[in-house]
Design a protein around this motif. Structure first.
Motif, PDB file in Angstrom:
ATOM      1  N   TYR A  97       4.664  -4.475   9.408  1.00  0.00           N
ATOM      2  CA  TYR A  97       3.369  -4.611  10.078  1.00  0.00           C
ATOM      3  C   TYR A  97       3.107  -6.053  10.501  1.00  0.00           C
ATOM      4  CZ  TYR A  97       2.395   0.115   8.387  1.00  0.00           C
ATOM      5  OH  TYR A  97       2.430   1.455   8.152  1.00  0.00           O
ATOM      6  N   LEU A  98       3.470  -7.002   9.605  1.00  0.00           N
ATOM      7  CA  LEU A  98       3.266  -8.408   9.935  1.00  0.00           C
ATOM      8  C   LEU A  98       4.130  -8.832  11.114  1.00  0.00           C
ATOM      9  CD1 LEU A  98       3.058 -10.063   6.389  1.00  0.00           C
ATOM     10  CD2 LEU A  98       1.204  -9.754   8.033  1.00  0.00           C
ATOM     11  N   PHE A  99       5.374  -8.309  11.149  1.00  0.00           N
ATOM     12  CA  PHE A  99       6.274  -8.635  12.251  1.00  0.00           C
ATOM     13  C   PHE A  99       5.717  -8.090  13.573  1.00  0.00           C
ATOM     14  CE2 PHE A  99       9.975  -7.554  14.938  1.00  0.00           C
ATOM     15  CZ  PHE A  99      10.490  -8.828  15.104  1.00  0.00           C
ATOM     16  N   ALA A 100       5.219  -6.840  13.546  1.00  0.00           N
ATOM     17  CA  ALA A 100       4.633  -6.254  14.752  1.00  0.00           C
ATOM     18  C   ALA A 100       3.376  -7.017  15.168  1.00  0.00           C
ATOM     19  CB  ALA A 100       4.296  -4.785  14.510  1.00  0.00           C
ATOM     20  N   LEU A 101       2.580  -7.421  14.143  1.00  0.00           N
ATOM     21  CA  LEU A 101       1.364  -8.182  14.446  1.00  0.00           C
ATOM     22  C   LEU A 101       1.701  -9.531  15.059  1.00  0.00           C
ATOM     23  CD1 LEU A 101      -1.721  -8.333  14.248  1.00  0.00           C
ATOM     24  CD2 LEU A 101      -1.445  -9.314  11.957  1.00  0.00           C
ATOM     25  N   LEU A 102       2.776 -10.168  14.558  1.00  0.00           N
ATOM     26  CA  LEU A 102       3.206 -11.455  15.101  1.00  0.00           C
ATOM     27  C   LEU A 102       3.617 -11.336  16.557  1.00  0.00           C
ATOM     28  CD1 LEU A 102       3.887 -14.446  14.583  1.00  0.00           C
ATOM     29  CD2 LEU A 102       6.162 -13.719  13.862  1.00  0.00           C
ATOM     30  N   ILE A 103       4.331 -10.259  16.874  1.00  0.00           N
ATOM     31  CA  ILE A 103       4.748 -10.031  18.262  1.00  0.00           C
ATOM     32  C   ILE A 103       3.533  -9.832  19.163  1.00  0.00           C
ATOM     33  CG2 ILE A 103       5.949  -8.434  19.814  1.00  0.00           C
ATOM     34  CD1 ILE A 103       7.954  -7.937  17.570  1.00  0.00           C
ATOM     35  N   ILE A 104       2.568  -9.019  18.684  1.00  0.00           N
ATOM     36  CA  ILE A 104       1.365  -8.753  19.485  1.00  0.00           C
ATOM     37  C   ILE A 104       0.577 -10.036  19.712  1.00  0.00           C
ATOM     38  CG2 ILE A 104      -0.846  -7.542  19.489  1.00  0.00           C
ATOM     39  CD1 ILE A 104       0.565  -5.267  17.968  1.00  0.00           C
ATOM     40  N   SER A 106       1.766 -13.092  19.643  1.00  0.00           N
ATOM     41  CA  SER A 106       2.531 -13.970  20.544  1.00  0.00           C
ATOM     42  C   SER A 106       2.341 -13.559  21.997  1.00  0.00           C
ATOM     43  CB  SER A 106       4.020 -13.921  20.177  1.00  0.00           C
ATOM     44  OG  SER A 106       4.234 -14.384  18.868  1.00  0.00           O
ATOM     45  N   VAL A 107       2.337 -12.237  22.232  1.00  0.00           N
ATOM     46  CA  VAL A 107       2.159 -11.756  23.603  1.00  0.00           C
ATOM     47  C   VAL A 107       0.737 -12.028  24.088  1.00  0.00           C
ATOM     48  CG1 VAL A 107       2.115  -9.696  25.055  1.00  0.00           C
ATOM     49  CG2 VAL A 107       3.953 -10.002  23.399  1.00  0.00           C
ATOM     50  N   LEU A 108      -0.247 -11.740  23.211  1.00  0.00           N
ATOM     51  CA  LEU A 108      -1.639 -11.940  23.610  1.00  0.00           C
ATOM     52  C   LEU A 108      -1.955 -13.412  23.841  1.00  0.00           C
ATOM     53  CD1 LEU A 108      -3.539  -9.412  21.319  1.00  0.00           C
ATOM     54  CD2 LEU A 108      -3.121  -9.235  23.759  1.00  0.00           C
ATOM     55  N   SER A 109      -1.279 -14.304  23.083  1.00  0.00           N
ATOM     56  CA  SER A 109      -1.563 -15.734  23.248  1.00  0.00           C
ATOM     57  C   SER A 109      -1.181 -16.237  24.634  1.00  0.00           C
ATOM     58  CB  SER A 109      -0.822 -16.547  22.185  1.00  0.00           C
ATOM     59  OG  SER A 109       0.580 -16.450  22.362  1.00  0.00           O
ATOM     60  N   THR A 110      -0.220 -15.557  25.267  1.00  0.00           N
ATOM     61  CA  THR A 110       0.187 -15.964  26.614  1.00  0.00           C
ATOM     62  C   THR A 110      -0.778 -15.466  27.682  1.00  0.00           C
ATOM     63  OG1 THR A 110       1.585 -14.000  26.906  1.00  0.00           O
ATOM     64  CG2 THR A 110       2.601 -15.929  25.911  1.00  0.00           C
ATOM     65  N   CYS A 111      -1.762 -14.680  27.283  1.00  0.00           N
ATOM     66  CA  CYS A 111      -2.732 -14.151  28.244  1.00  0.00           C
ATOM     67  C   CYS A 111      -3.873 -15.139  28.514  1.00  0.00           C
ATOM     68  CB  CYS A 111      -3.318 -12.830  27.741  1.00  0.00           C
ATOM     69  SG  CYS A 111      -2.095 -11.538  27.504  1.00  0.00           S
ATOM     70  N   PHE A 112      -3.847 -16.285  27.834  1.00  0.00           N
ATOM     71  CA  PHE A 112      -4.936 -17.243  27.977  1.00  0.00           C
ATOM     72  C   PHE A 112      -4.417 -18.571  28.540  1.00  0.00           C
ATOM     73  CE2 PHE A 112      -6.214 -14.274  24.727  1.00  0.00           C
ATOM     74  CZ  PHE A 112      -7.547 -14.037  24.991  1.00  0.00           C
ATOM     75  N   VAL A 113      -5.307 -19.321  29.148  1.00  0.00           N
ATOM     76  CA  VAL A 113      -4.998 -20.663  29.661  1.00  0.00           C
ATOM     77  C   VAL A 113      -5.256 -21.659  28.531  1.00  0.00           C
ATOM     78  CG1 VAL A 113      -5.629 -22.449  31.316  1.00  0.00           C
ATOM     79  CG2 VAL A 113      -5.600 -20.043  32.018  1.00  0.00           C
ATOM     80  N   TRP A 114      -4.202 -22.421  28.150  1.00  0.00           N
ATOM     81  CA  TRP A 114      -4.326 -23.369  27.044  1.00  0.00           C
ATOM     82  C   TRP A 114      -4.294 -24.816  27.520  1.00  0.00           C
ATOM     83  CZ3 TRP A 114      -6.430 -21.033  23.348  1.00  0.00           C
ATOM     84  CH2 TRP A 114      -6.060 -19.762  22.946  1.00  0.00           C
ATOM     85  N   ASN A 115      -3.846 -25.058  28.740  1.00  0.00           N
ATOM     86  CA  ASN A 115      -3.783 -26.444  29.217  1.00  0.00           C
ATOM     87  C   ASN A 115      -3.889 -26.470  30.738  1.00  0.00           C
ATOM     88  OD1 ASN A 115      -3.558 -29.204  29.101  1.00  0.00           O
ATOM     89  ND2 ASN A 115      -1.333 -29.210  29.027  1.00  0.00           N
ATOM     90  N   ILE A 116      -4.655 -27.421  31.252  1.00  0.00           N
ATOM     91  CA  ILE A 116      -4.806 -27.605  32.699  1.00  0.00           C
ATOM     92  C   ILE A 116      -4.345 -29.012  33.055  1.00  0.00           C
ATOM     93  CG2 ILE A 116      -6.424 -27.652  34.630  1.00  0.00           C
ATOM     94  CD1 ILE A 116      -8.190 -25.707  33.134  1.00  0.00           C
ATOM     95  N   ASN A 117      -3.318 -29.087  33.892  1.00  0.00           N
ATOM     96  CA  ASN A 117      -2.749 -30.369  34.309  1.00  0.00           C
ATOM     97  C   ASN A 117      -3.159 -30.658  35.752  1.00  0.00           C
ATOM     98  OD1 ASN A 117      -1.151 -32.707  34.232  1.00  0.00           O
ATOM     99  ND2 ASN A 117       0.562 -31.613  35.171  1.00  0.00           N
ATOM    100  N   ILE A 118      -3.779 -31.815  35.987  1.00  0.00           N
ATOM    101  CA  ILE A 118      -4.290 -32.188  37.310  1.00  0.00           C
ATOM    102  C   ILE A 118      -3.516 -33.404  37.824  1.00  0.00           C
ATOM    103  CG2 ILE A 118      -6.317 -32.895  38.626  1.00  0.00           C
ATOM    104  CD1 ILE A 118      -8.030 -31.583  36.443  1.00  0.00           C
ATOM    105  N   THR A 119      -3.008 -33.329  39.043  1.00  0.00           N
ATOM    106  CA  THR A 119      -2.276 -34.437  39.657  1.00  0.00           C
ATOM    107  C   THR A 119      -2.774 -34.653  41.082  1.00  0.00           C
ATOM    108  OG1 THR A 119      -0.511 -32.942  40.381  1.00  0.00           O
ATOM    109  CG2 THR A 119      -0.200 -34.066  38.273  1.00  0.00           C
ATOM    110  N   GLY A 120      -2.674 -35.901  41.541  1.00  0.00           N
ATOM    111  CA  GLY A 120      -3.006 -36.232  42.929  1.00  0.00           C
ATOM    112  C   GLY A 120      -4.405 -36.765  43.139  1.00  0.00           C
ATOM    113  N   ASN A 121      -5.234 -36.761  42.097  1.00  0.00           N
ATOM    114  CA  ASN A 121      -6.608 -37.263  42.256  1.00  0.00           C
ATOM    115  C   ASN A 121      -6.667 -38.744  41.911  1.00  0.00           C
ATOM    116  OD1 ASN A 121      -6.023 -36.274  39.544  1.00  0.00           O
ATOM    117  ND2 ASN A 121      -8.113 -36.839  39.037  1.00  0.00           N
ATOM    118  N   ASN A 122      -7.320 -39.522  42.750  1.00  0.00           N
ATOM    119  CA  ASN A 122      -7.481 -40.955  42.521  1.00  0.00           C
ATOM    120  C   ASN A 122      -8.950 -41.359  42.426  1.00  0.00           C
ATOM    121  OD1 ASN A 122      -4.662 -41.562  42.607  1.00  0.00           O
ATOM    122  ND2 ASN A 122      -4.714 -41.346  44.824  1.00  0.00           N
ATOM    123  N   SER A 123      -9.753 -40.858  43.355  1.00  0.00           N
ATOM    124  CA  SER A 123     -11.157 -41.267  43.396  1.00  0.00           C
ATOM    125  C   SER A 123     -12.066 -40.423  42.520  1.00  0.00           C
ATOM    126  CB  SER A 123     -11.661 -41.217  44.851  1.00  0.00           C
ATOM    127  OG  SER A 123     -11.552 -39.904  45.365  1.00  0.00           O
TER     128      SER A 123
END
Length: 396
Positions: A97-104, A106-123
């Motif tokens: 059960y723990l192994f199945a829960l870990l897989i679920i 892990s999959v669900l964690s990829t459904c969210f945005v955890w980091n936003i990287n911004i490039t090209g802005n100066n002003s």
């Protein structure tokens, strides 16, 4: 051939055993395996009367008949694969059960945005852009399923007019936002050691040209294309030699933008149900495996979210599926309704466009209707007055 290789790789992940046979008719044993299409490999002669080889665990039971005919003893010397790992812990349900829960998780964690990287802005600072992104519908912790990137970018462009281009890519749990800022030609960016010209970055007819520093090359009413020089970075004199400067000024043109869309008298629209169905599965080298419990007579839109791994050289992913059930209805429209829809869509198009232009305003619009047997082509040409020009440094 590709399907056979893929099936073999799946069986390799399931389990492989090293088998030892002992008897007087070992050669006949090997020949019968080939006759009965029992796949064996790495055949080695240990001593006289003893042979070892490797095979898939799913075919091991087939050896029983062959061993009976040849009167050979069969032993398993080594076991490898996921089948044996799961079988070893079959009585420890909590671990399963723990192994199945870990897989679920892990999959669900990829459904969210955890980091936003911004490039090209100066002003404009990252904090302001992140705040505008949040207002546009994306932020750290945002659930990605159903995210409409085009809608987010439209709202972001309208909220920050200082950007000339914005791009966004979603890579796993990361969101990369790339920005190109508009070049504002004013006194602040004039530098005595940087010389260059102002050239056109659009196509149209000049409605106003006022050089603040430099010499105007064209006059009002002139047609320009991309790359046409507008204000030369030189000041001419009848007495002195031309002085090279950092060109600046105001240039406006009349440009045209076209909205064109075909509308059908009869359209098939999808009507979705409120509830969605979910399923989990896995893929091996882009071959999907999951239990399909959906009713064949119904229609579903499938959305898949995957977590990828590389296992023994195979591209393996755990997949989360979302199935949205819908029915198809036929929607019939008349000419009046189509024209009304065309007016709404074209108004939204020009309003969104004007927000992105530099000091842009609408001058004129012309409507053209092309009737067909099954529908109408709605075409509207807009004439817009807008400010253009970009600074191009001159190579000395």
């Amino acid at each position: 051939m590709i399907v056979i290789k893929l099936f073999d790789k799946v069986k390799n992940l399931g389990g492989i055993v090293t088998v030892e046979i002992e008897g007087f008719f070992t050669e006949r044993f090997i020949n019968l395996c080939k006759i009965n299409n029992i796949k064996i490999w790495d055949i080695r002669n240990i001593v006289s009367g003893i042979i070892r080889f490797r095979m898939h665990i799913c075919e091991f039971k087939k050896l029983k008949k062959v061993a009976k005919k040849t009167k050979c003893k069969v032993k398993i010397k080594e076991k490898k694969g996921a089948y044996f790992i799961l079988f070893r812990y079959r009585k420890r349900k909590i671990l399963v059960y723990l192994f199945a829960l870990l897989i679920i998780i892990s999959v669900l964690s990829t459904c969210f945005v955890w980091n936003i990287n911004i490039t090209g802005n100066n002003s404009i600072s990252n904090e302001i852009i992140l705040e505008k992104l949040k207002d546009s519908g994306i932020h750290v912790g945002k659930f990605k399923l159903g995210l409409n990137k085009n809608e987010v970018l439209k709202k972001l462009r309208s909220s920050i007019p200082e950007f000339s281009w914005i791009g966004m890519e979603v890579n796993g749990t990361y969101v990369d936002v790339k920005i190109v800022e508009k070049v504002v030609l004013n006194d602040k960016n004039k530098q005595s050691n940087v010389f260059g010209d102002i050239v056109s970055d659009k196509v149209g007819i000049i409605s106003k040209i006022i050089p603040e520093n430099g010499t105007a090359i064209l006059k009002e009413g002139s047609y320009v294309e991309n790359g046409t020089m507008l204000i030369e970075g030189k000041i001419y004199s009848k007495v002195l030699e031309p002085e090279v400067v950092h060109a600046s000024g105001i240039v406006k043109i009349k440009s045209q933008y076209i909205f064109e869309k075909e509308y059908k008298y009869k359209n098939i629209i999808k009507v979705y149900y409120d509830k969605s169905k979910y399923n989990i599965g896995f893929s091996i080298n882009n071959k999907e495996f999951y239990i399909n419990y959906l009713k064949k007579e119904l229609k579903y839109d499938k959305l898949k979210l995957s977590k990828n791994f590389n296992i023994f050289g195979n591209n393996v992913s755990f997949d989360l599926y979302t199935f949205n059930k819908y029915t198809e209805n036929e929607l019939t429209s008349n000419k009046e309704q189509i024209l009304q829809n065309g007016n709404i869509d074209s108004d939204k198009y020009i309003n969104d466009l004007v927000k992105t232009l530099n000091e842009g305003n609408l001058l004129d619009e012309k409507l053209e209707i092309i009737e067909k047997d099954d529908g109408i082509i709605y075409k509207k040409v807009y004439t817009v007055n807008e400010r253009i020009g970009k600074f191009v440094e001159r190579l000395q």
